[in-house]
Design a protein around this motif. Structure first.
Motif, PDB file in Angstrom:
ATOM      1  N   LEU A 173       0.827  -1.202   0.000  1.00 51.82           N
ATOM      2  CA  LEU A 173       0.000   0.000   0.000  1.00 51.82           C
ATOM      3  C   LEU A 173       0.866   1.258   0.000  1.00 51.82           C
ATOM      4  O   LEU A 173       0.656   2.179  -0.805  1.00 51.82           O
ATOM      5  CB  LEU A 173      -0.916  -0.023   1.223  1.00 51.82           C
ATOM      6  N   ILE A 174       1.874   1.281   0.883  1.00 53.11           N
ATOM      7  CA  ILE A 174       2.747   2.462   0.977  1.00 53.11           C
ATOM      8  C   ILE A 174       3.631   2.582  -0.265  1.00 53.11           C
ATOM      9  O   ILE A 174       3.752   3.655  -0.862  1.00 53.11           O
ATOM     10  CB  ILE A 174       3.616   2.381   2.251  1.00 53.11           C
ATOM     11  N   GLY A 175       4.244   1.457  -0.668  1.00 56.82           N
ATOM     12  CA  GLY A 175       5.155   1.484  -1.812  1.00 56.82           C
ATOM     13  C   GLY A 175       4.468   1.896  -3.097  1.00 56.82           C
ATOM     14  O   GLY A 175       4.974   2.759  -3.843  1.00 56.82           O
ATOM     15  N   ASN A 176       3.306   1.316  -3.384  1.00 58.63           N
ATOM     16  CA  ASN A 176       2.600   1.671  -4.619  1.00 58.63           C
ATOM     17  C   ASN A 176       2.035   3.083  -4.553  1.00 58.63           C
ATOM     18  O   ASN A 176       1.976   3.776  -5.581  1.00 58.63           O
ATOM     19  CB  ASN A 176       1.475   0.657  -4.882  1.00 58.63           C
ATOM     20  N   SER A 177       1.647   3.539  -3.354  1.00 62.16           N
ATOM     21  CA  SER A 177       1.171   4.917  -3.206  1.00 62.16           C
ATOM     22  C   SER A 177       2.296   5.912  -3.477  1.00 62.16           C
ATOM     23  O   SER A 177       2.086   6.943  -4.129  1.00 62.16           O
ATOM     24  CB  SER A 177       0.596   5.133  -1.805  1.00 62.16           C
ATOM     25  N   VAL A 178       3.490   5.597  -2.964  1.00 60.56           N
ATOM     26  CA  VAL A 178       4.650   6.467  -3.218  1.00 60.56           C
ATOM     27  C   VAL A 178       4.960   6.522  -4.710  1.00 60.56           C
ATOM     28  O   VAL A 178       5.223   7.604  -5.269  1.00 60.56           O
ATOM     29  CB  VAL A 178       5.881   5.975  -2.423  1.00 60.56           C
ATOM     30  N   LEU A 179       4.931   5.372  -5.376  1.00 59.22           N
ATOM     31  CA  LEU A 179       5.164   5.346  -6.826  1.00 59.22           C
ATOM     32  C   LEU A 179       4.140   6.214  -7.552  1.00 59.22           C
ATOM     33  O   LEU A 179       4.493   6.987  -8.455  1.00 59.22           O
ATOM     34  CB  LEU A 179       5.096   3.915  -7.357  1.00 59.22           C
ATOM     35  N   LEU A 180       2.880   6.100  -7.160  1.00 65.20           N
ATOM     36  CA  LEU A 180       1.828   6.886  -7.804  1.00 65.20           C
ATOM     37  C   LEU A 180       2.042   8.383  -7.587  1.00 65.20           C
ATOM     38  O   LEU A 180       1.895   9.184  -8.519  1.00 65.20           O
ATOM     39  CB  LEU A 180       0.458   6.470  -7.257  1.00 65.20           C
ATOM     40  N   ILE A 181       2.389   8.767  -6.358  1.00 63.46           N
ATOM     41  CA  ILE A 181       2.620  10.185  -6.060  1.00 63.46           C
ATOM     42  C   ILE A 181       3.763  10.729  -6.906  1.00 63.46           C
ATOM     43  O   ILE A 181       3.678  11.826  -7.474  1.00 63.46           O
ATOM     44  CB  ILE A 181       2.908  10.373  -4.551  1.00 63.46           C
ATOM     45  N   ILE A 182       4.844   9.955  -7.002  1.00 58.73           N
ATOM     46  CA  ILE A 182       6.005  10.389  -7.783  1.00 58.73           C
ATOM     47  C   ILE A 182       5.642  10.522  -9.259  1.00 58.73           C
ATOM     48  O   ILE A 182       5.975  11.524  -9.917  1.00 58.73           O
ATOM     49  CB  ILE A 182       7.175   9.401  -7.596  1.00 58.73           C
ATOM     50  N   ILE A 183       4.953   9.524  -9.804  1.00 58.55           N
ATOM     51  CA  ILE A 183       4.615   9.543 -11.225  1.00 58.55           C
ATOM     52  C   ILE A 183       3.652  10.684 -11.546  1.00 58.55           C
ATOM     53  O   ILE A 183       3.788  11.357 -12.576  1.00 58.55           O
ATOM     54  CB  ILE A 183       4.007   8.181 -11.645  1.00 58.55           C
ATOM     55  N   ILE A 184       2.695  10.942 -10.657  1.00 58.65           N
ATOM     56  CA  ILE A 184       1.725  12.018 -10.907  1.00 58.65           C
ATOM     57  C   ILE A 184       2.370  13.393 -10.771  1.00 58.65           C
ATOM     58  O   ILE A 184       2.111  14.298 -11.571  1.00 58.65           O
ATOM     59  CB  ILE A 184       0.530  11.886  -9.937  1.00 58.65           C
ATOM     60  N   SER A 185       3.225  13.544  -9.773  1.00 59.35           N
ATOM     61  CA  SER A 185       3.789  14.872  -9.480  1.00 59.35           C
ATOM     62  C   SER A 185       4.952  15.264 -10.375  1.00 59.35           C
ATOM     63  O   SER A 185       5.190  16.456 -10.590  1.00 59.35           O
ATOM     64  CB  SER A 185       4.227  14.941  -8.016  1.00 59.35           C
ATOM     65  N   GLU A 186       5.684  14.314 -10.912  1.00 60.76           N
ATOM     66  CA  GLU A 186       6.853  14.603 -11.736  1.00 60.76           C
ATOM     67  C   GLU A 186       6.469  14.574 -13.217  1.00 60.76           C
ATOM     68  O   GLU A 186       6.155  13.528 -13.770  1.00 60.76           O
ATOM     69  CB  GLU A 186       7.968  13.592 -11.468  1.00 60.76           C
ATOM     70  N   HIS A 187       6.500  15.755 -13.845  1.00 63.30           N
ATOM     71  CA  HIS A 187       6.102  15.854 -15.250  1.00 63.30           C
ATOM     72  C   HIS A 187       7.015  15.039 -16.160  1.00 63.30           C
ATOM     73  O   HIS A 187       6.567  14.524 -17.199  1.00 63.30           O
ATOM     74  CB  HIS A 187       6.112  17.330 -15.688  1.00 63.30           C
ATOM     75  N   SER A 188       8.277  14.894 -15.782  1.00 61.84           N
ATOM     76  CA  SER A 188       9.222  14.137 -16.609  1.00 61.84           C
ATOM     77  C   SER A 188       8.892  12.652 -16.676  1.00 61.84           C
ATOM     78  O   SER A 188       9.401  11.934 -17.553  1.00 61.84           O
ATOM     79  CB  SER A 188      10.654  14.317 -16.078  1.00 61.84           C
ATOM     80  N   LEU A 189       8.061  12.189 -15.755  1.00 58.93           N
ATOM     81  CA  LEU A 189       7.679  10.778 -15.734  1.00 58.93           C
ATOM     82  C   LEU A 189       6.339  10.524 -16.408  1.00 58.93           C
ATOM     83  O   LEU A 189       5.813   9.408 -16.330  1.00 58.93           O
ATOM     84  CB  LEU A 189       7.621  10.268 -14.287  1.00 58.93           C
ATOM     85  N   HIS A 190       5.799  11.528 -17.083  1.00 56.53           N
ATOM     86  CA  HIS A 190       4.528  11.350 -17.790  1.00 56.53           C
ATOM     87  C   HIS A 190       4.794  10.738 -19.163  1.00 56.53           C
ATOM     88  O   HIS A 190       4.434  11.298 -20.207  1.00 56.53           O
ATOM     89  CB  HIS A 190       3.786  12.686 -17.902  1.00 56.53           C
ATOM     90  N   GLU A 191       5.431   9.588 -19.143  1.00 53.23           N
ATOM     91  CA  GLU A 191       5.735   8.824 -20.345  1.00 53.23           C
ATOM     92  C   GLU A 191       5.008   7.482 -20.269  1.00 53.23           C
ATOM     93  O   GLU A 191       4.631   7.040 -19.170  1.00 53.23           O
ATOM     94  CB  GLU A 191       7.246   8.597 -20.466  1.00 53.23           C
ATOM     95  N   PRO A 192       4.811   6.822 -21.420  1.00 56.06           N
ATOM     96  CA  PRO A 192       4.035   5.570 -21.419  1.00 56.06           C
ATOM     97  C   PRO A 192       4.506   4.544 -20.391  1.00 56.06           C
ATOM     98  O   PRO A 192       3.687   3.954 -19.679  1.00 56.06           O
ATOM     99  CB  PRO A 192       4.208   5.055 -22.848  1.00 56.06           C
ATOM    100  N   MET A 193       5.822   4.332 -20.285  1.00 54.87           N
ATOM    101  CA  MET A 193       6.322   3.313 -19.368  1.00 54.87           C
ATOM    102  C   MET A 193       5.900   3.592 -17.931  1.00 54.87           C
ATOM    103  O   MET A 193       5.465   2.689 -17.201  1.00 54.87           O
ATOM    104  CB  MET A 193       7.851   3.226 -19.444  1.00 54.87           C
ATOM    105  N   TYR A 194       5.990   4.852 -17.508  1.00 54.17           N
ATOM    106  CA  TYR A 194       5.654   5.211 -16.132  1.00 54.17           C
ATOM    107  C   TYR A 194       4.147   5.305 -15.922  1.00 54.17           C
ATOM    108  O   TYR A 194       3.658   5.046 -14.818  1.00 54.17           O
ATOM    109  CB  TYR A 194       6.341   6.521 -15.760  1.00 54.17           C
ATOM    110  N   ILE A 195       3.414   5.679 -16.972  1.00 49.14           N
ATOM    111  CA  ILE A 195       1.949   5.694 -16.860  1.00 49.14           C
ATOM    112  C   ILE A 195       1.439   4.272 -16.655  1.00 49.14           C
ATOM    113  O   ILE A 195       0.564   4.024 -15.814  1.00 49.14           O
ATOM    114  CB  ILE A 195       1.317   6.336 -18.111  1.00 49.14           C
ATOM    115  N   PHE A 196       1.994   3.322 -17.416  1.00 52.44           N
ATOM    116  CA  PHE A 196       1.624   1.919 -17.229  1.00 52.44           C
ATOM    117  C   PHE A 196       2.017   1.443 -15.826  1.00 52.44           C
ATOM    118  O   PHE A 196       1.288   0.671 -15.199  1.00 52.44           O
ATOM    119  CB  PHE A 196       2.287   1.035 -18.287  1.00 52.44           C
TER     120      PHE A 196
END
Length: 312
Positions: A41-64
């Motif tokens: 729960l914590i690990g996947n939530s942290v991943l989601l927060i990072i991917i949503i907040s960091e514009h550089s990670l708005h790529e297909p691999m990170y969206i998936f």
């Protein structure tokens, strides 16, 4: 239709007994299960927060990867709270409709997870084999469409099974489910009616979905390996291969656990029931637990942002 002398008509409440044969130690088994769930729960939530907040990670691999994180959170949340209620607080009762909802969520999101892994494999295939065309092919619009198709593909096959159980099965031999969560076959076996159609349908859907995904994931990685080993420079080969290591680890641990759980359940008649139930529970708990670890350790961009978050 033959019905035994002892039947229950349309039960409103079912009873989950947990892990048959291990009732005396279930409270201790709940500790690692709870720890894995909390970490997932914590690990996947942290991943989601990072991917949503960091514009550089708005790529297909990170969206998936974000989609995979949501799927893992839902899978864990659909079974662990009720499981811990059985293990720790001796609350085995569950409403029939809630049981069907839990079963539907489990099978739908298992299928979604498999579909996301296929999408990630295809994304890596295009990125490595056709790098100049990757941006043009995997647009945000295509990623959104893939997410919608994967979700519909998972939800549509699961619906007939739920409808069959809800509408067709009216008489039950017992209301006691010998499992720690509402697993499809465990519910079907309660019915006094002929359940062969539901069994066959469940097997067909499982083999069709998993077989399709597994075939194309395998073909994608075979083509990726061929392309990588043809690269002239060793550094370029390692860089290309390194982008796939995390995906391969996640892919292997999910499908190996799935096949081991499936074959022990279907063909391991001599194996004690608690082994079946433990492995089927671990199949749902281990991937959500390991996925943040794998991607956090093997994906440089994720690792950098996690360190930045911890240090800020």
């Amino acid at each position: 239709m033959s019905i035994s002398n002892i039947t229950v008509f349309l039960p409103s409440v079912l009873t989950l007994i947990g892990i048959p044969g291990l009732e005396s130690v279930q409270c201790w088994i709940g500790i690692p299960f709870c720890a894995m769930y909390l970490f997932a729960l914590i690990g996947n939530s942290v991943l989601l927060i990072i991917i949503i907040s960091e514009h550089s990670l708005h790529e297909p691999m990170y969206i998936f990867l974000g989609m995979l994180g949501v799927t893992d959170i839902v899978l864990g949340t659909s079974i662990v709270p009720k499981m811990l209620g059985i293990f720790w607080f001796h609350v085995p009762e569950i409403y029939f409709d809630s049981c069907l909802l839990q079963m539907g969520l489990i099978h739908t999101f298992e299928c979604i997870e498999s579909g996301i892994l296929l999408a990630m494999a295809l994304d890596r295939y295009v990125a490595i084999c056709y790098p100049l065309r990757h941006g043009a092919i995997f647009t945000h619009q295509l990623v959104t469409q893939i997410g919608a198709v994967v979700t519909l593909r998972a939800a549509i096959p699961a619906t007939p099974s739920l409808v069959l159980i809800k509408c067709r099965f009216q008489f039950y031999h017992t209301t006691i489910i010998s499992h720690s969560y509402c697993e499809h076959m465990a519910i079907v076996k309660l019915a006094a009616e002929n359940v062969q159609v539901n069994k066959i349908y469940g097997l067909f859907v499982a083999f069709a979905v998993v077989g399709f995904d597994l075939t194309f994931i395998t073909l994608s990685y075979i083509q990726i390996f061929i392309t990588v080993f043809r690269l002239p420079q060793k550094e370029a080969r390692w860089k290309a291969f390194n982008t796939c290591i995390a995906h391969i680890c996640v892919f292997l641990q999910l499908y190996l656990l799935a096949f081991f759980s499936f074959f022990t359940h279907r063909f391991g008649a001599h194996i004690p029931p608690y082994i079946h139930i433990l492995f089927s529970s671990l199949y749902l708990l281990v991937p959500p637990f390991l996925n943040p670890l794998v991607y956090g350790a093997k994906t440089k961009q994720i690792r950098i942002h996690v360190v930045k978050m911890l240090c800020s």
